[in-house]
Design an enzyme around this catalytic site. Structure first.
Site, PDB file in Angstrom:
ATOM      1  N   LYS A  29      11.774  -3.906  -0.652  1.00 39.24           N
ATOM      2  CA  LYS A  29      11.895  -2.497  -0.249  1.00 39.24           C
ATOM      3  C   LYS A  29      13.348  -2.142   0.082  1.00 39.24           C
ATOM      4  O   LYS A  29      13.805  -1.036  -0.221  1.00 39.24           O
ATOM      5  CB  LYS A  29      10.971  -2.216   0.941  1.00 39.24           C
ATOM      6  CG  LYS A  29       9.493  -2.274   0.535  1.00 39.24           C
ATOM      7  CD  LYS A  29       8.569  -2.274   1.726  1.00 39.24           C
ATOM      8  CE  LYS A  29       7.111  -2.323   1.282  1.00 39.24           C
ATOM      9  NZ  LYS A  29       6.198  -2.637   2.383  1.00 39.24           N
ATOM     10  N   VAL A  42       7.823   2.343  -1.117  1.00 40.11           N
ATOM     11  CA  VAL A  42       8.366   2.152   0.241  1.00 40.11           C
ATOM     12  C   VAL A  42       7.617   3.080   1.195  1.00 40.11           C
ATOM     13  O   VAL A  42       7.580   4.290   0.994  1.00 40.11           O
ATOM     14  CB  VAL A  42       9.883   2.475   0.293  1.00 40.11           C
ATOM     15  CG1 VAL A  42      10.431   2.226   1.697  1.00 40.11           C
ATOM     16  CG2 VAL A  42      10.662   1.650  -0.726  1.00 40.11           C
ATOM     17  N   THR A  51      -0.817  -2.103 -10.829  1.00 41.44           N
ATOM     18  CA  THR A  51      -1.337  -3.467 -10.900  1.00 41.44           C
ATOM     19  C   THR A  51      -0.650  -4.284  -9.798  1.00 41.44           C
ATOM     20  O   THR A  51       0.080  -3.736  -8.982  1.00 41.44           O
ATOM     21  CB  THR A  51      -1.076  -4.101 -12.281  1.00 41.44           C
ATOM     22  OG1 THR A  51       0.338  -4.203 -12.494  1.00 41.44           O
ATOM     23  CG2 THR A  51      -1.696  -3.283 -13.405  1.00 41.44           C
TER      24      THR A  51
HETATM   25  N1  LIG Z   1      -2.623  -0.869  -1.057  1.00 45.05           N
HETATM   26  C1  LIG Z   1      -1.505  -0.502  -0.446  1.00 45.05           C
HETATM   27  O1  LIG Z   1      -1.503  -0.153   0.735  1.00 45.05           O
HETATM   28  C2  LIG Z   1      -0.206  -0.463  -1.206  1.00 45.05           C
HETATM   29  C3  LIG Z   1       0.910   0.153  -0.613  1.00 45.05           C
HETATM   30  C4  LIG Z   1       2.106   0.241  -1.333  1.00 45.05           C
HETATM   31  C5  LIG Z   1       2.182  -0.338  -2.591  1.00 45.05           C
HETATM   32  N2  LIG Z   1       1.087  -0.966  -3.113  1.00 45.05           N
HETATM   33  C6  LIG Z   1       1.221  -1.569  -4.450  1.00 45.05           C
HETATM   34  O2  LIG Z   1       0.409  -0.833  -5.367  1.00 45.05           O
HETATM   35  C7  LIG Z   1      -0.129  -1.717  -6.366  1.00 45.05           C
HETATM   36  C8  LIG Z   1      -1.646  -1.592  -6.386  1.00 45.05           C
HETATM   37  O3  LIG Z   1      -2.141  -1.903  -5.094  1.00 45.05           O
HETATM   38  P1  LIG Z   1      -3.717  -1.997  -4.820  1.00 45.05           P
HETATM   39  O4  LIG Z   1      -3.867  -2.035  -3.352  1.00 45.05           O
HETATM   40  O5  LIG Z   1      -4.427  -0.963  -5.617  1.00 45.05           O
HETATM   41  O6  LIG Z   1      -4.012  -3.443  -5.417  1.00 45.05           O
HETATM   42  P2  LIG Z   1      -5.435  -3.985  -5.926  1.00 45.05           P
HETATM   43  O7  LIG Z   1      -6.539  -3.348  -5.151  1.00 45.05           O
HETATM   44  O8  LIG Z   1      -5.324  -5.464  -5.969  1.00 45.05           O
HETATM   45  O9  LIG Z   1      -5.530  -3.400  -7.401  1.00 45.05           O
HETATM   46  C9  LIG Z   1      -4.783  -3.875  -8.476  1.00 45.05           C
HETATM   47  C10 LIG Z   1      -5.700  -3.809  -9.668  1.00 45.05           C
HETATM   48  O10 LIG Z   1      -4.966  -4.086 -10.836  1.00 45.05           O
HETATM   49  C11 LIG Z   1      -5.733  -4.973 -11.629  1.00 45.05           C
HETATM   50  N3  LIG Z   1      -4.820  -5.684 -12.509  1.00 45.05           N
HETATM   51  C12 LIG Z   1      -4.043  -6.742 -12.220  1.00 45.05           C
HETATM   52  N4  LIG Z   1      -3.320  -7.066 -13.316  1.00 45.05           N
HETATM   53  C13 LIG Z   1      -3.652  -6.204 -14.294  1.00 45.05           C
HETATM   54  C14 LIG Z   1      -3.281  -6.058 -15.653  1.00 45.05           C
HETATM   55  N5  LIG Z   1      -2.403  -6.868 -16.208  1.00 45.05           N
HETATM   56  N6  LIG Z   1      -3.839  -5.058 -16.369  1.00 45.05           N
HETATM   57  C15 LIG Z   1      -4.751  -4.252 -15.807  1.00 45.05           C
HETATM   58  N7  LIG Z   1      -5.161  -4.356 -14.516  1.00 45.05           N
HETATM   59  C16 LIG Z   1      -4.624  -5.327 -13.788  1.00 45.05           C
HETATM   60  C17 LIG Z   1      -6.445  -5.866 -10.634  1.00 45.05           C
HETATM   61  O11 LIG Z   1      -7.541  -6.507 -11.220  1.00 45.05           O
HETATM   62  P3  LIG Z   1      -8.140  -7.830 -10.477  1.00 45.05           P
HETATM   63  O12 LIG Z   1      -8.621  -7.397  -9.140  1.00 45.05           O
HETATM   64  O13 LIG Z   1      -9.226  -8.288 -11.375  1.00 45.05           O
HETATM   65  O14 LIG Z   1      -6.997  -8.804 -10.386  1.00 45.05           O
HETATM   66  C18 LIG Z   1      -6.843  -4.838  -9.570  1.00 45.05           C
HETATM   67  O15 LIG Z   1      -8.056  -4.199  -9.883  1.00 45.05           O
HETATM   68  C19 LIG Z   1       0.367  -3.129  -6.005  1.00 45.05           C
HETATM   69  O16 LIG Z   1       1.504  -3.429  -6.760  1.00 45.05           O
HETATM   70  C20 LIG Z   1       0.713  -2.999  -4.520  1.00 45.05           C
HETATM   71  O17 LIG Z   1       1.719  -3.910  -4.118  1.00 45.05           O
HETATM   72  C21 LIG Z   1      -0.097  -1.015  -2.468  1.00 45.05           C
END
Ligand SMILES: NC(=O)c1ccc[n+]([C@@H]2O[C@H](COP(=O)([O-])OP(=O)(O)OC[C@H]3O[C@@H](n4cnc5c(N)ncnc54)[C@H](OP(=O)(O)O)[C@@H]3O)[C@@H](O)[C@H]2O)c1
Length: 359
Positions: free
Chosen positions: A233, A161, A105
């Protein structure tokens, strides 16, 4: 051995994982691992469960329809409810048809919530946890590790990270036997991209806009440009390396917005370049000094290999000297790969534990 997964948050990363699990099925079998997604919860989709495994066709159709519940409602044995509040999610996490909770999330850098509660409940319910979410790991790594140890389960967070580029696993496996006395890294692709574009002649504003158009930067890019993303990080790395227990106040943080366009361009003409560097060093008395700040790196510096959105980290080691790892620092599939590698790690450890117990 079968691992039943609950995907908490079904955005870019966990959808990337869904695709990887399908394309890497045979690869996982080489390690004796089969996976089944038995639960998915997301704010838009609600909560989807099927103890026998949610149909992959129905999940794919749901993604293609913008996270619609309709294809999943048509899947026999699958239950779909609109609930995705904290109580419903914690209940789901503790279900007996879940072995591994994959937390992806959003990141809250102040409280780590609700991800911290998700991870804590999962570990207390004896579920393995894999997360890519920096919040809970930066703020409560030691607490979470001790709950995991107490309950005989694993907590893995390679993706926090440098996404799928192996960094945390590097220090816990291939660098074992070396003493790592410090590290410095370019750990945020967005700020690195912006610095590169400004060096090439763009203004800060147009470089940031381009990063947003290309999907590298959020609508509000403050966490990337002001350094707080790197700060988390650095805490994660220092705490994983040395059990340092660093909190945000221990890592002074300055981003790139205080640099001028002319000084960024001048550095290039002199053969070097400005980079946003996150670093930490442990002295022989155990003191740890950590920081996030822009640094002008001279020509030939190993971290200059990280251009655009690429990340890099150099470890200072007693035996090998400087060891530098370069690779992607973000991306949905790249980050999903970190989860896949954590799954293999957990699967191997569980299989080894079962074999040992049977001997
Ligand atoms: N993408 C990257 O390159 C990357 C790299 C390293 C780390 N990360 C980390 O990995 C995590 C996920 O990244 P992502 O890119 O997949 O983000 P994302 O596309 O914004 O997906 C997060 C999902 O979680 C949902 N969500 C938020 N709060 C929730 C809750 N309480 N219960 C259930 N679902 C919930 C959101 O719904 P809504 O859209 O409706 O809010 C969204 O669908 C984040 O913490 C991010 O910092 C991402």
């Amino acid at each position: 051995m079968e691992l039943r997964l609950a995907l908490i948050g079904f955005g870019g990363v966990n959808q990337g994982l869904f695709e990887l699990l399908l394309s890497k099925k045979d690869e996982l079998r080489k390690y004796g691992i089969d996976t089944k997604i038995t639960a998915v919860t997301d704010l838009r989709l609600g909560t989807v469960t099927n103890p026998s495994g949610i149909s992959t066709d129905a999940l794919r159709a749901s993604i293609q329809a913008g996270l619609s519940a309709i294809p999943l409602q048509a899947d026999p044995g699958t239950s779909v409810t609109p609930d995705s509040d904290l109580d419903a999610t914690l209940k789901l996490i503790a279900s007996d048809f879940v072995d591994v909770v994959v937390e992806a999330t959003f990141t809250d850098p102040q409280t780590g919530e609700p991800a911290l509660s998700h991870c804590r409940t999962a570990l207390e319910s004896s579920k393995h946890v894999i997360t890519t979410n920096k919040g809970p790991i930066a703020l409560a790594q030691q607490e979470l590790v001790s709950i995991a140890n107490r309950n005989g389960v694993f907590l893995k967070y390679e993706g926090t990270v440098m996404s799928g580029t192996p960094v945390l696993r590097q220090i816990s496996t291939t660098l074992r036997g070396c003493e790592v006395t410090g590290f410095s890294g370019i750990l945020n692709g967005t700020s690195n991209f912006v610095l590169g574009e400004v060096a090439a002649g763009k203004t800060f504003d147009s470089a940031i806009q381009e990063a947003q158009v290309l999907g590298y930067a959020e609508a509000n890019p403050a966490a990337d440009l002001e350094g707080s993303d790197v700060q988390l990080k650095v805490m994660i790395m220092a705490n994983a390396l040395w059990g340092a227990g660093l909190c945000r106040d221990d890592v002074p943080c300055r981003g790139i917005t205080g640099l001028t366009e002319s000084e960024i361009r001048r550095a290039i003409t002199e053969g070097g370049a400005w980079r946003l560097v996150g670093s930490a060093r442990r002295s022989s008395d155990g003191t740890i000094v950590a920081s996030v700040e822009p640094k002008e790196l001279p020509a030939g510096h190993p971290l200059l290999a990280a251009t655009g959105v690429t990340n890099a980290i150099s470890f200072d080691t007693d035996v090998l000297g400087l060891v530098t790892v370069t690779g992607p620092g973000a991306g949905r599939v790249e980050t999903a790969f970190a989860i896949l590698s954590d799954l293999i790690d957990i699967g191997e450890k569980v299989i080894a534990g079962a074999t040992e117990a049977a001997a």
